[in-house]
Write a protein that holds these residues in place. Structure first.
Motif, PDB file in Angstrom:
ATOM      1  N   ARG A  10     -12.251  41.317  -0.159  1.00 46.18           N
ATOM      2  CA  ARG A  10     -13.238  41.959  -0.880  1.00 46.18           C
ATOM      3  C   ARG A  10     -12.696  43.095  -1.520  1.00 46.18           C
ATOM      4  O   ARG A  10     -12.299  44.200  -0.765  1.00 46.18           O
ATOM      5  CB  ARG A  10     -14.426  42.211  -0.068  1.00 46.18           C
ATOM      6  CG  ARG A  10     -15.642  42.861  -0.711  1.00 46.18           C
ATOM      7  CD  ARG A  10     -16.967  42.745   0.149  1.00 46.18           C
ATOM      8  NE  ARG A  10     -16.776  43.427   1.466  1.00 46.18           N
ATOM      9  CZ  ARG A  10     -17.320  44.643   1.763  1.00 46.18           C
ATOM     10  NH1 ARG A  10     -18.296  45.021   0.985  1.00 46.18           N
ATOM     11  NH2 ARG A  10     -17.081  44.955   3.018  1.00 46.18           N
ATOM     12  N   ARG A  11     -12.810  43.224  -2.836  1.00 47.70           N
ATOM     13  CA  ARG A  11     -12.319  44.272  -3.363  1.00 47.70           C
ATOM     14  C   ARG A  11     -13.473  45.307  -4.197  1.00 47.70           C
ATOM     15  O   ARG A  11     -13.297  46.095  -4.491  1.00 47.70           O
ATOM     16  CB  ARG A  11     -11.184  43.937  -4.652  1.00 47.70           C
ATOM     17  CG  ARG A  11      -9.863  43.405  -3.976  1.00 47.70           C
ATOM     18  CD  ARG A  11      -8.929  42.995  -4.926  1.00 47.70           C
ATOM     19  NE  ARG A  11      -7.855  42.393  -4.197  1.00 47.70           N
ATOM     20  CZ  ARG A  11      -7.120  41.945  -4.978  1.00 47.70           C
ATOM     21  NH1 ARG A  11      -6.872  41.960  -6.276  1.00 47.70           N
ATOM     22  NH2 ARG A  11      -6.033  41.181  -4.270  1.00 47.70           N
ATOM     23  N   TYR A 127     -13.331  35.140  -1.430  1.00 46.18           N
ATOM     24  CA  TYR A 127     -12.930  36.231  -2.551  1.00 46.18           C
ATOM     25  C   TYR A 127     -11.903  36.009  -3.406  1.00 46.18           C
ATOM     26  O   TYR A 127     -11.271  36.836  -3.872  1.00 46.18           O
ATOM     27  CB  TYR A 127     -12.616  37.357  -1.743  1.00 46.18           C
ATOM     28  CG  TYR A 127     -13.818  37.829  -0.567  1.00 46.18           C
ATOM     29  CD1 TYR A 127     -14.919  38.076  -1.194  1.00 46.18           C
ATOM     30  CD2 TYR A 127     -13.893  38.034   0.558  1.00 46.18           C
ATOM     31  CE1 TYR A 127     -16.249  38.512  -0.619  1.00 46.18           C
ATOM     32  CE2 TYR A 127     -14.661  38.242   1.310  1.00 46.18           C
ATOM     33  CZ  TYR A 127     -16.297  38.518   0.944  1.00 46.18           C
ATOM     34  OH  TYR A 127     -17.297  38.956   1.493  1.00 46.18           O
ATOM     35  N   GLN A 132     -14.085  39.090  -7.894  1.00 48.88           N
ATOM     36  CA  GLN A 132     -13.140  40.090  -7.173  1.00 48.88           C
ATOM     37  C   GLN A 132     -11.828  40.331  -7.578  1.00 48.88           C
ATOM     38  O   GLN A 132     -11.163  41.460  -7.427  1.00 48.88           O
ATOM     39  CB  GLN A 132     -12.769  39.539  -5.845  1.00 48.88           C
ATOM     40  CG  GLN A 132     -14.170  39.209  -4.780  1.00 48.88           C
ATOM     41  CD  GLN A 132     -14.593  40.643  -4.423  1.00 48.88           C
ATOM     42  OE1 GLN A 132     -13.980  41.702  -4.289  1.00 48.88           O
ATOM     43  NE2 GLN A 132     -16.229  40.642  -4.527  1.00 48.88           N
TER      44      GLN A 132
END
Length: 194
Positions: A10-11, A127, A132
């Motif tokens: 997760r960014r 993700y 993302q």
């Protein structure tokens, strides 16, 4: 990104599905009101089970947001979910595909990525999506080019595997239709019996 070793987590902050949060809040309010006003204690077992399922769902969502990631290495590709990790070696990976996400169900992502096996099964890559990754399609092309070296073969279509993938897609569609029909039938039965 150069080389095969990479991890996708997760960014960006994730959007909250407000309709799901609203349903969970309504169920919680129902349990509080029912517990304080219901003189019948015979239904407490079912309410406790439903409340436990609701809390379990919330815990799984929180675990997925913390643990979920796609890990790529020289041996293969792994998808880590809330409670388990699925791994495919490069020789078992048939294709890595980005599919248009109908309705953008997963955290505002328009594209979702799956690793397909030689048996036609698909594995969601958490993700690894356009929400993302800023340059999602270039990253996917780079991953496919790097992984082709580790697979020992080029990315080519094989009709027998494509048939298995189509068959599994039909099964998913039928299963989803059966689930929706069951929920509608249960709701109709509840309304008619009330």
């Amino acid at each position: 990104m150069s080389g095969i070793e990479r991890a996708y987590g997760r960014r960006r902050t994730l959007a909250i599905a407000w309709w799901q949060a609203g349903i969970n809040a309504l169920i919680g309010v129902y349990f509080v009101l029912d517990a304080s006003t219901n003189p019948y204690v015979s239904r407490r077992g079912a309410e406790i089970v439903i409340l436990a399922l609701l809390l379990g769902k919330i815990a799984l969502v929180l675990l997925y947001r913390q643990r979920g990631r796609t890990i790529v290495g020289t041996q293969g590709i792994s998808a880590r979910n809330a409670v388990r990790t699925a791994t495919r070696t490069w020789h078992d990976v048939y294709d890595i595909r980005a599919e248009l996400n109908p309705g953008g169900r997963t955290e505002n992502a328009q594209w979702t990525t799956y690793a397909y096996g030689n048996d036609g099964r698909r594995m969601l890559l958490p993700y690894f999506d356009d929400w993302q990754l800023p340059d999602f399609h270039a990253e996917l092309a780079d991953l496919r080019a790097e992984s082709a070296q580790h697979r020992g073969m080029a990315w080519e279509l094989r009709p027998e595997v494509e048939d298995r993938i189509r068959r599994r897609a039909r099964h998913r569609t039928v299963s989803a239709a059966v689930c929706v029909t069951a929920v509608i039938a249960a709701a109709a039965a509840f309304v008619l019996m009330a």
